[in-house]
Write a protein that holds these residues in place. Sequence first.
Motif, short mmCIF file in Angstrom:
data_model
loop_
_atom_site.label_atom_id
_atom_site.label_comp_id
_atom_site.label_asym_id
_atom_site.label_seq_id
_atom_site.Cartn_x
_atom_site.Cartn_y
_atom_site.Cartn_z
N ALA A 23 -1.36 59.79 5.04
CA ALA A 23 -0.49 60.26 3.95
C ALA A 23 -0.85 61.70 3.61
CB ALA A 23 -0.68 59.36 2.72
N LEU A 24 0.07 62.40 3.01
CA LEU A 24 -0.17 63.80 2.66
C LEU A 24 -1.42 63.95 1.78
CD1 LEU A 24 0.69 66.73 2.78
CD2 LEU A 24 2.23 66.30 0.85
N TRP A 25 -1.60 63.04 0.84
CA TRP A 25 -2.76 63.19 -0.06
C TRP A 25 -4.07 63.05 0.73
CZ3 TRP A 25 -6.89 60.19 -1.69
CH2 TRP A 25 -6.88 58.85 -1.29
N MET A 71 -12.97 61.76 -1.28
CA MET A 71 -12.58 62.42 -2.53
C MET A 71 -13.68 62.27 -3.58
SD MET A 71 -10.28 64.37 -3.56
CE MET A 71 -11.10 65.30 -4.84
N ARG A 100 2.53 62.45 -14.46
CA ARG A 100 3.15 61.50 -13.53
C ARG A 100 3.84 60.36 -14.29
NH1 ARG A 100 1.95 64.87 -9.00
NH2 ARG A 100 1.12 66.30 -10.53
N ARG A 101 3.30 60.04 -15.45
CA ARG A 101 3.91 58.97 -16.24
C ARG A 101 5.14 59.47 -16.99
NH1 ARG A 101 -1.49 57.44 -17.61
NH2 ARG A 101 -1.31 58.59 -19.54
N GLY B 11 -0.66 55.18 -12.81
CA GLY B 11 0.19 54.92 -11.64
C GLY B 11 1.52 55.61 -11.79
N ALA B 13 5.32 56.91 -9.88
CA ALA B 13 5.66 57.82 -8.79
C ALA B 13 5.73 59.24 -9.33
CB ALA B 13 7.00 57.41 -8.20
N HIS B 14 5.73 60.19 -8.42
CA HIS B 14 5.84 61.57 -8.83
C HIS B 14 6.87 62.28 -7.97
CE1 HIS B 14 4.68 65.88 -9.03
NE2 HIS B 14 4.85 65.56 -10.28
N PRO B 18 5.97 63.94 -1.38
CA PRO B 18 6.77 63.25 -0.37
C PRO B 18 6.44 61.75 -0.32
CG PRO B 18 5.74 65.23 0.53
CD PRO B 18 5.15 65.01 -0.82
N ASP B 19 5.18 61.41 -0.64
CA ASP B 19 4.81 60.00 -0.64
C ASP B 19 5.01 59.41 -2.05
OD1 ASP B 19 1.17 60.45 -0.68
OD2 ASP B 19 2.78 61.72 -1.40
N GLU B 22 4.67 55.70 -3.21
CA GLU B 22 3.37 55.04 -3.39
C GLU B 22 2.89 55.19 -4.83
OE1 GLU B 22 0.52 56.44 -0.56
OE2 GLU B 22 2.05 56.49 1.02
N GLN B 28 -5.97 59.67 -5.83
CA GLN B 28 -4.89 60.64 -5.64
C GLN B 28 -4.81 61.56 -6.85
OE1 GLN B 28 -2.40 57.16 -4.19
NE2 GLN B 28 -1.17 58.89 -3.55
#
Lengths: 104, 215, 99
Positions: A23-25, A71, A100-101, B11, B13-14, B18-19, B22, B28
């Motif tokens: 995954a990108l992360w 990480m 993000r929330r 948690g 999504a963002h 691109p992912d 998840e 993350q």
Amino acid sequence: MRSHHDMGGLPAGPVKRTEHDYALWEKRVDALMMLLSSPQRQLLKVDELRRNIEALGPQAYDAMGYYERWMHAICQTLIQRGVITIDELGRKMEEVAAARRGAP
Amino acid sequence: MSHEHHAHGPGGAHEHLPDAEERLGYYQTMEIAVRELLIEKGIITPADVRMAVEAMDARTPAQGARVVARAWTDPAYKARLLADGSAACAELGIDMGPTRLVVVENTERVHNMIVCTLCSCYPRFLLGLPPDWYKSREYRSRAVREPRAVLAEFGTVLPDDVEVRVHDSTADMRYLVLPRRPAGTENMDEATLASLVGRDAMIGVALVETKPPGS
Amino acid sequence: MTTPIAPRFTPGERVRVRRAFPPGHVRTPWYIRGCEGHVERLCGAFPNPEELAYNRDGLPAQPLYRVRFRQREVWPDYAGPGHDTIDVEIYQHWLEEVR
């Protein structure tokens, strides 16, 4: 005492031939390691990363994914080196999670 | 927005990732936070990260396959490869970074196989990132003690008169297996030969067949 | 520039891995400690990872060897033929002479 990561020769089950596209992360974690350990920055040594991974307890070591361990170790090294502080990291993580929330 | 974030803490999504499907896990979140702090402090730039990821994506087992095919077709190159793996890869324009590459040759008498029992050292500048199984407890634990059983799980069964030589990549060297060139490939050109060479053969858990891997 | 430590062993020489169990970050796998093998090659000299792990310079650099062991001497119950071997990279301070 034998450390948990030092597993050569211990009994284990059949090799599960799994693989996944990273995954990108995960790639970004890898990129952070490459950048921080570069000759021009020298803010992290690979053996520091390993030491911090090895310091995880057996339970955490097995439960965490490969790049989660990385990480954790990158973060620990940066704190140990004084590159970042626990306080600023904690606040930044709260900020990221809140964004993000969708919180204000 | 995912329903999962209530159960899993930070948690959801963002939209920038691109992912995004998840769940954004704890580590993350940590990655984003550390990256942003390092950018704010002027230690790295977003472009540095992007270029490092692009360079990572450009490293694939096809680079190793090119090296193997050249060694099969050019005896002088093979000699240089066995003498100094990194220098011989650089000859083909492959950036090996700080890697000290040792190339070990499979012959009629010896089969080589690579593992890193202590972490997951891998010739990443040549072959890219390792497969999950290479980093697994099962592979790391058993490859050194019962290599033939592990090889058999990959479908590689070797006669007893072949010496199986395991390399535990514990320190500053990284390893590439130079597989045996299969019979019946005498008339193939270098590019066709390279298409036969899979990643697993260069780790030493598989042999090269006369058809490309997975075909 | 700190001069690297001079190599004490030569290719072909029989050596034993120290049977030692210090705490901390070491790169000598547990399973190979106390085992005897022969030096396959000298890889060069490298900063000591036991020091690098704590952000010290690891100098003077330690000679690093690839040591080859017979599997049956490493694992008494080894299932394969007697000629099977394993190569491990070992730093000089983990090796001792075999008399």
